[in-house]
Design an enzyme around this catalytic site. Sequence first.
Site, PDB file in Angstrom:
ATOM      1  N   ASP A   1       0.821  -1.211   0.000  1.00  0.00           N
ATOM      2  CA  ASP A   1       0.000   0.000   0.000  1.00  0.00           C
ATOM      3  C   ASP A   1       0.853   1.257   0.000  1.00  0.00           C
ATOM      4  O   ASP A   1       0.344   2.347  -0.271  1.00  0.00           O
ATOM      5  CB  ASP A   1      -0.945   0.013   1.210  1.00  0.00           C
TER       6      ASP A   1
ATOM      7  N   HIS B   1      -1.673   3.894  -1.299  1.00  0.00           N
ATOM      8  CA  HIS B   1      -1.624   4.461   0.051  1.00  0.00           C
ATOM      9  C   HIS B   1      -3.031   4.809   0.546  1.00  0.00           C
ATOM     10  O   HIS B   1      -3.283   5.923   1.029  1.00  0.00           O
ATOM     11  CB  HIS B   1      -0.739   5.700   0.080  1.00  0.00           C
TER      12      HIS B   1
END
Length: 331
Positions: free
Chosen positions: A260, A297
């Site tokens: 991520d 993210h």
Amino acid sequence: MTKIMMFSTREEEVQAAEAWAARNNVELTMTKEKLTPDNVHLLAGYDGISTSQTSLIDKAVYPALKELGIKQIAQRSAGYDMFDLKLAEENELVLSNVPSYSPNSIAEFAVTTALQLVRNTAQIEKNVQNYDFRWSPAIMSRSIRDMTVAVIGTGRIGQFTARIFNGFGSKVVAYDPIRNDELANFIEYKETLEDAVHDADIVSLHIPLNDENYHLFNQALFTHFKKGALFINAARGGIVDTKALIAAIDSGQLAGAAIDTYENEGPYFAKDYRGSELDDTTLKTLIDHDRIILTPHIAFFTDVAVQNLVDDGLEAALQVIRTGTCDNRVN
């Protein structure tokens, strides 16, 4: 009236920011732009700022803020590795972050992507799209209940992650230089990082990025992993040597990864690159790799997390303006 400028404002933050400003009788200006030497002059007449930086802040910004009489920078994230703490101190700037905005949101996402890897969901979806409905060995998975999970870092997020995996019935081991005795009833702490990853089927990272752990997960450390382990990083990109991670997967040392955060994500994540070419060949490899799940993210990205990031970030700015310091000061 106190005046604050909020940089890097995203669409989903606007309503929460407007409500905060009304409650606190603050004149709040929001801009989508990030703070740069080219726009720092706009802060003339302002008392404070809030940012949501994803890349390094230009060194010229720090003295420019001091010259304008700004006393702080309130970052709307837990990470603050994009700031130069020494330059901030030299220019009498108080830096703050939001250390805990929704740790369960990040933990839930980390576990979700781990489950996707374990259950081979990407391959199953691809097969179905091609009308291949066979039950083949390639999509058979293990039961997560029978797996050992290593949680690296048992702070707020790591604790939630460990509890969720424990709820599945997994054996949970952990490494953290500072142990939490309250977790001892369901976590087995290991003496070293190498010990923690050695027998783990899943390794999940939940540590901050600093000078000491930059590229902590590198070629040498990946050799200590159990062959065929899965790797989850919903922490910070710079903790991992990305090329070494890809090599470990390509060699079969690791079976796959869910990423991520990426060490060079700053120019790309949270931006729209549709119709454009990516200059970053490593990022392209992550996107195209069959055994890597890449997300931009977004582990934190829930309604409650956005609310808390806005409220706590702006509150830190206001605290410094009124008192000279704040609860979430990092320097």
